[in-house]
Scaffold this active site. Sequence first.
Site, PDB file in Angstrom:
ATOM      1  N   LYS A   1       0.821  -1.214   0.000  1.00 53.68           N
ATOM      2  CA  LYS A   1       0.000   0.000   0.000  1.00 53.68           C
ATOM      3  C   LYS A   1       0.855   1.265   0.000  1.00 53.68           C
ATOM      4  O   LYS A   1       0.597   2.212   0.754  1.00 53.68           O
ATOM      5  CB  LYS A   1      -0.970  -0.006   1.178  1.00 53.68           C
ATOM      6  CG  LYS A   1      -1.964  -1.161   1.139  1.00 53.68           C
ATOM      7  CD  LYS A   1      -2.950  -1.096   2.283  1.00 53.68           C
ATOM      8  CE  LYS A   1      -3.956  -2.229   2.230  1.00 53.68           C
ATOM      9  NZ  LYS A   1      -3.350  -3.557   2.498  1.00 53.68           N
ATOM     10  N   ARG A   2       1.856   1.287  -0.843  1.00 48.51           N
ATOM     11  CA  ARG A   2       2.740   2.439  -0.907  1.00 48.51           C
ATOM     12  C   ARG A   2       2.072   3.608  -1.625  1.00 48.51           C
ATOM     13  O   ARG A   2       1.198   3.421  -2.470  1.00 48.51           O
ATOM     14  CB  ARG A   2       4.035   2.071  -1.624  1.00 48.51           C
ATOM     15  CG  ARG A   2       4.862   1.008  -0.925  1.00 48.51           C
ATOM     16  CD  ARG A   2       5.255   1.430   0.487  1.00 48.51           C
ATOM     17  NE  ARG A   2       6.255   0.539   1.057  1.00 48.51           N
ATOM     18  CZ  ARG A   2       6.129  -0.100   2.209  1.00 48.51           C
ATOM     19  NH1 ARG A   2       5.033   0.035   2.909  1.00 48.51           N
ATOM     20  NH2 ARG A   2       7.097  -0.883   2.664  1.00 48.51           N
TER      21      ARG A   2
END
Length: 307
Positions: A97-98
């Site tokens: 989930k960057r």
Amino acid sequence: MKPWTDIVSDNVREFGDLVVGIDPSLSDIPSFFERSGDGHWIGPYVNFLLDAVEGQVGFVKFQSAYFEACGLAGLEALSAAMVRARSARIGVILDAKRGDIGATAAAYARAYLMPASAGGSGDFEADCLTVNPLMGPDTLQPFVDCANTYDKGLFVLCRTSNPGATWLQDKVAGNRLVSERLADLIGNLSNREETKGALSNIGAVIGATVPQEGRRLRQFLKGNIILAPGLGAQGGDIAGIHALRGEILGDLLVPVSRGLTRVENREISPTAYRDLIRARLSEFKSALAYTYPQGDSSADRINGSRA
């Protein structure tokens, strides 16, 4: 390695659309892993899981946070497991989930999507990466550029499965729900004309816990793969999962983690644990079996027959 969309098409056809979620948490797994001989439990645990599922499923999803929480031992285990899974032709999704701006987003993209042959480290190379879009479309572009260059995949958060998602994702912004704006953005990032009738490498995360919202959002995501977490422990059910399907083989992937790997009795033996995982795999694959409406050919059928 094959392009992400080819991996999805081929592996869904052979194994079904179940994704094994690997979220290593010591309190949820048998106690015999604590007595492993290499000084840390996480590496032996992940190898045990891969031994149990290899040849049974087409995808694994590694939740980066659990590995990071174990320090260097966790990162080493993650890197080794990603290399092993990809070598076995299992599609690897890194759930990290960057999301960030400019050069920082580009650095994240290089870390997880750029092959070593192109200048990446190769230590954490995934076939597909989850990304967070909530800092704006410009923060997605470095990930999209890298994914397109190296035939990788992205899953962009759209309408997530957690209860608190309603606080923002179900709010109206500019006469549209935030989740709808995100779905439209994801569809546009996919270049709809070029991908018409085929899978796009840019997909969306939509929770199995919100099938009505997911069905509505699917209209913006014709060729996009939806990653639908939340089946089982979070309350999602099979009927809701099927509501998220589109019309193309492989346009829905369903991750299950705790529902496959968690135990109530931590004193279970290694043999019994392996048998339990495989039995649960078989049950989930059977429940998810589906034939797409345009035909009954093998190319249109997901049956999970190799359970």
